[in-house]
Design an enzyme around this catalytic site. Sequence first.
Site, PDB file in Angstrom:
ATOM      1  CG  HIS A  65      -0.284   0.250   2.714  1.00 43.61           C
ATOM      2  ND1 HIS A  65       0.564  -1.135   2.712  1.00 43.61           N
ATOM      3  CD2 HIS A  65      -1.099   1.060   3.781  1.00 43.61           C
ATOM      4  CE1 HIS A  65       0.532  -0.521   4.456  1.00 43.61           C
ATOM      5  NE2 HIS A  65       0.133   0.073   4.510  1.00 43.61           N
ATOM      6  CG  ASP A  69       4.599   3.062   7.496  1.00 42.17           C
ATOM      7  OD1 ASP A  69       3.699   2.748   6.345  1.00 42.17           O
ATOM      8  OD2 ASP A  69       4.751   1.932   8.216  1.00 42.17           O
ATOM      9  CG  HIS A 180      -4.051  -0.515   5.981  1.00 44.65           C
ATOM     10  ND1 HIS A 180      -3.993  -0.267   7.425  1.00 44.65           N
ATOM     11  CD2 HIS A 180      -2.548   0.223   6.048  1.00 44.65           C
ATOM     12  CE1 HIS A 180      -3.240   0.243   7.828  1.00 44.65           C
ATOM     13  NE2 HIS A 180      -2.303   1.027   6.677  1.00 44.65           N
ATOM     14  CG  ASP A 256       0.732  -1.683   7.577  1.00 45.25           C
ATOM     15  OD1 ASP A 256       1.494  -2.603   8.004  1.00 45.25           O
ATOM     16  OD2 ASP A 256       0.607  -0.226   7.719  1.00 45.25           O
ATOM     17  CG  HIS A 325       3.482  -3.148  10.546  1.00 48.88           C
ATOM     18  ND1 HIS A 325       2.922  -2.559  11.295  1.00 48.88           N
ATOM     19  CD2 HIS A 325       4.317  -2.339   9.589  1.00 48.88           C
ATOM     20  CE1 HIS A 325       2.407  -1.122  10.647  1.00 48.88           C
ATOM     21  NE2 HIS A 325       3.081  -0.928   9.365  1.00 48.88           N
TER      22      HIS A 325
HETATM   23 ZN   LIG Z   1       2.992   0.381   7.625  1.00 43.71          ZN
HETATM   24 ZN   LIG Z   2      -0.492   1.774   7.096  1.00 45.00          ZN
END
Ligand SMILES: [Zn+2]
Ligand SMILES: [Zn+2]
Length: 372
Positions: A65, A69, A180, A256, A325
Site C-alpha cells: 500500500h 513507511d 486497512h 497493514d 510491523h
Molecule cells: Zn505501515
Molecule cells: Zn499503513
Amino acid sequence: MPKSVSIQFLGTSSAQPSLTRNTSSLAIIIDGFSWLFDVGEATQHQLNKFKNIKWGKIDKIFITHMHGDHVFGLPPLLCTLSNNLNEDLARRPIEIYGPSGLRKFVYNSLSLTHSHLKRGYIVHELLFPDDPIDSGNPFEPNEFEQSGENIQMTIDQNNNRSWKIIDEEDYIVSAAPIEHSIPCLGYVINENPIPGNINIELVKPILMRNKDALGLKNPMELLKKLQQFQCLTMPDGTVIEPPQRRPGRKIVILGDTFDPSGIIHLAMDADVLVHEATNSLTSDDPERTIYEDVEKRSIENGHSTSKMAGKFAARINAQQLLLNHFSHRYKGDSEAIMNEIKQAAIESFGNNHVICTYDGMIIQIPIRKEVN
Ligand SMILES: [Zn+2]
Ligand SMILES: [Zn+2]
C-alpha cells in the site's frame, strides 16, 4: 531439485524507524533471486548492512500500500540498482507491482529529482474497480520507464476478489484486497507442485536393460522426464511411473490490516503467514489497560494486535506465523515484551510456531513432507 526458499526481514517497525528496527521491507529469496515486498525508507541501508541479498539479483518488487513507511525507500533503491550493471541486467527492467498511484509516485520522484537510471523499470498497477486508469505521466516520457499493465481485479461467483499477477513455470503470484485505513493488498506466492524423489535403485536397472532398444547412449537422461511428471514406457513393456508430486510451498504476505478476511480464499493452508502485529497488551501498558481497549484502538487505526494475527493464522490453517510491523513504543525491544506479544499470538493461534521477527532475520521455508 526443489529450490531453496527463504525470507529475510529487512525492516520490522511500523510507521517510523526505531534504534533497532527499520520501516517495512522483506525479501523472499528463491535460489539466490530476490523479490522485495515493500521498500520503507533506508531499505538500501539494510541491504548493505545484512549483505545477504545481491543487488543484481533483485528483479521484482511488490508494494502492499502507499503509506510512506512502505514506499519511501523505493525511488532511491531504483537509483542504486542502476549502478554496477552488467549488460544482461541493463537490458532486464525491474518489475514493480502495487496499488493505484504507485506509477505516478515512482515517476514523479525520479523526474523531480532529475534521476537518470541506467536500468529500466516497469510499474504494474493492481486496480480496484473505482481506481482511475493511469494513462500516462504528466512529464515527458523518459528512456527508463517502460509501460506497465493496469491489472483489473477479478470477482468470482462467490464474490471473492483477487488479482492474478504472475503465472510462471515454478510460481503463481496472486493478490487480494485486505482492510486497512487506505487501499491495501496481501500477496500469495504459490509454488507449483514439486517432483518427489526418484527411486534410482529401482529405476536404473530398468533403463539400463532397455539401453540398446532405446537407442540412447545414456538412458539416465530420461530421469528428467520423470521429474517433469511424465510416465515412461520401455521397449520391453515396463512402465515407469513418475514420482508422486509434493505440494509446493505457499507464502502469504500481508500489508497493514485490521481485517485480512478478503484474502482467505487464496491463503488457506499457507506454509507461512506474515502478519502485522502493530499493537499488543503488554506489561509496559499502564496498569488498568485492558486488552479490549488495545484491540479497539488498533482497529480504529487500521492495524492488528498479535492476538488478532494469531486468530487469522488459525482461520487459514497456517503452519507458521511470522509477526512484523511492531509499534516503535516497545522501546529497546526487550526480550520479555516480545515474548508477551508472541504468547498472545500463540494462544489465539493454538500453535506455537510463532516468531516475532527482527531486522536481518532469515527464515528458511522447507518443502512439505506429505505427498498428495
Ligand atoms: Zn505501515
Ligand atoms: Zn499503513
